[in-house]
Design a protein around this motif. Structure first.
Motif, PDB file in Angstrom:
ATOM      1  N   HIS A  17      -8.042   1.717  -4.346  1.00  0.00           N
ATOM      2  CA  HIS A  17      -6.658   2.238  -4.021  1.00  0.00           C
ATOM      3  C   HIS A  17      -5.677   1.695  -4.786  1.00  0.00           C
ATOM      4  O   HIS A  17      -4.943   2.029  -5.049  1.00  0.00           O
ATOM      5  CB  HIS A  17      -6.223   2.034  -2.906  1.00  0.00           C
ATOM      6  N   THR A  76      -8.853   9.484   1.931  1.00  0.00           N
ATOM      7  CA  THR A  76      -6.893   8.560   1.462  1.00  0.00           C
ATOM      8  C   THR A  76      -6.867   8.710  -0.224  1.00  0.00           C
ATOM      9  O   THR A  76      -7.749   8.782  -0.904  1.00  0.00           O
ATOM     10  CB  THR A  76      -6.195   7.894   2.197  1.00  0.00           C
ATOM     11  N   SER A  77      -5.655   8.795  -0.990  1.00  0.00           N
ATOM     12  CA  SER A  77      -5.651   8.653  -2.456  1.00  0.00           C
ATOM     13  C   SER A  77      -6.250   7.741  -2.461  1.00  0.00           C
ATOM     14  O   SER A  77      -6.364   6.357  -2.048  1.00  0.00           O
ATOM     15  CB  SER A  77      -4.019   8.912  -2.183  1.00  0.00           C
ATOM     16  N   ALA A  78      -7.262   7.261  -3.302  1.00  0.00           N
ATOM     17  CA  ALA A  78      -8.043   6.435  -3.898  1.00  0.00           C
ATOM     18  C   ALA A  78      -8.691   6.664  -5.569  1.00  0.00           C
ATOM     19  O   ALA A  78      -8.099   7.888  -6.057  1.00  0.00           O
ATOM     20  CB  ALA A  78      -9.429   6.255  -3.324  1.00  0.00           C
ATOM     21  N   LEU A  81       0.759  -1.161   0.089  1.00  0.00           N
ATOM     22  CA  LEU A  81       0.487  -0.319   0.100  1.00  0.00           C
ATOM     23  C   LEU A  81       0.648   1.312   0.068  1.00  0.00           C
ATOM     24  O   LEU A  81       1.831   1.463   0.999  1.00  0.00           O
ATOM     25  CB  LEU A  81      -0.925   0.123   1.547  1.00  0.00           C
ATOM     26  N   TYR A 135      -4.111   5.722   6.770  1.00  0.00           N
ATOM     27  CA  TYR A 135      -5.270   5.954   7.150  1.00  0.00           C
ATOM     28  C   TYR A 135      -6.221   4.898   7.726  1.00  0.00           C
ATOM     29  O   TYR A 135      -6.812   4.934   8.612  1.00  0.00           O
ATOM     30  CB  TYR A 135      -5.658   6.274   5.192  1.00  0.00           C
ATOM     31  N   TYR A 136      -5.931   3.640   7.217  1.00  0.00           N
ATOM     32  CA  TYR A 136      -6.474   2.545   7.966  1.00  0.00           C
ATOM     33  C   TYR A 136      -5.883   2.393   8.859  1.00  0.00           C
ATOM     34  O   TYR A 136      -6.891   1.460  10.164  1.00  0.00           O
ATOM     35  CB  TYR A 136      -6.131   1.999   6.545  1.00  0.00           C
ATOM     36  N   GLU A 153       0.767   6.751   2.445  1.00  0.00           N
ATOM     37  CA  GLU A 153      -0.821   7.414   3.162  1.00  0.00           C
ATOM     38  C   GLU A 153      -2.002   6.668   3.593  1.00  0.00           C
ATOM     39  O   GLU A 153      -2.350   6.704   4.221  1.00  0.00           O
ATOM     40  CB  GLU A 153      -1.312   8.778   2.434  1.00  0.00           C
ATOM     41  N   VAL A 154      -1.924   5.564   2.401  1.00  0.00           N
ATOM     42  CA  VAL A 154      -3.251   4.241   2.591  1.00  0.00           C
ATOM     43  C   VAL A 154      -3.128   3.983   3.059  1.00  0.00           C
ATOM     44  O   VAL A 154      -4.025   3.456   4.367  1.00  0.00           O
ATOM     45  CB  VAL A 154      -3.609   3.965   1.194  1.00  0.00           C
TER      46      VAL A 154
END
Length: 271
Positions: A114, A187-189, A2, A9-10, A5-6
């Motif tokens: 993602h 987050t980034s997606a 990942l 986030y999780y 930043e992802v």
């Protein structure tokens, strides 16, 4: 596996409670309603890819399925492994830790959000097809290209000057690129145009059967949605009515999420 930043986030733990209230609860109820209709009957083997803390794994196991969660977040895997009837392993949707044809069904609930390149998303669909038996089902969840645009007005986010460029970027090319994790935004997606998931699945060799709006535009009604979901009778009516319009193409983009249901080609698919 990942982007940093992802993962960050999780690791904040938001997936533990995201689907328990409001629009999140509607997403869960609708997704579960679809799964009860499209997945093979239990006992069956389900690979829950991106299954996080096991929100769907728990009811699937309770229904008699053998469920294995594959997730790239260690904290998610550790939690899912404690759930009754569920096994869990760290893994990447693009290289699943499973033998070919091992599953009756695969869920891609999260990975397609993602994987920012189309090549990687098609690879995830292809891997899901590889590990699913002929005639088995693959269900992928995607976020609507227009979700942040609608959300910005529903939740009054445009007051932050950084939000409009974020939305305009997503509308332009599907890339949701938040400038800072401190604002609490997703987050980034990658946000899909409604026509894209089916095209990606087909490119991976799957036979697409259904494109379904999950929440429909009703995810935008705010506190009124909480009132509806507080009543068992009105919730049942809501789900019944949404089944009637879930495949309506003109509603796909207005739904926050879309499900794409496909099958693996083979002799069993026509039985």
């Amino acid at each position: 596996m990942l982007r940093p930043e992802v993962l960050d986030y999780y690791q904040r733990g938001g997936e533990h409670h995201r689907l328990t209230a409001g629009a999140g609860r509607l997403e869960f109820l609708r997704t579960w309603d679809v799964l009860t209709r499209v997945l093979p009957a239990a006992p069956s083997t389900v690979l829950d890819v991106g299954g996080a803390t096991g929100v769907y794994a728990v009811p699937l196991a309770a229904a008699g399925c053998a469920v294995r969660v594959v997730d790239p977040v260690p904290e998610h895997v550790a939690h899912a492994a404690t759930l009754p009837g569920v096994t869990a392993v760290l893994g990447d949707a693009r290289a699943l830790p499973a033998a070919s044809g091992a599953a009756d069904a695969v869920l891609l609930f999260g990975p397609l959000y993602h994987l920012l390149s189309r090549t990687d998303r098609v690879l995830a669909w292809r891997e899901a097809a590889r590990v699913t038996r002929p005639g088995g089902v693959v269900v992928g969840a995607t976020i609507s290209r227009f979700a942040s645009f609608f959300d910005g007005f529903v939740n009054d986010r445009f007051g932050d000057a950084a939000f409009r460029p974020l939305v305009e970027g997503a509308l332009s090319d599907g890339m949701h690129r938040p400038s800072s994790p401190d604002r609490g935004w997703f987050t980034s997606a990658y946000f899909h145009h409604p026509d894209e998931p089916a095209a990606e699945a087909a490119e991976a060799g799957l036979v697409v059967q259904q494109r379904l709006a999950v929440e429909s535009p009703l995810w935008m009604v705010g506190s009124r949605l909480d009132e509806i979901l507080a009543s068992a009778e009105r919730t049942a009516l809501l789900l019944e009515m949404l089944r009637q319009v879930e495949a309506e193409p003109t509603l796909l983009g207005a739904s926050s999420h879309q499900l794409t249901v496909a099958v693996v080609a083979g002799a069993a698919a026509s039985s």
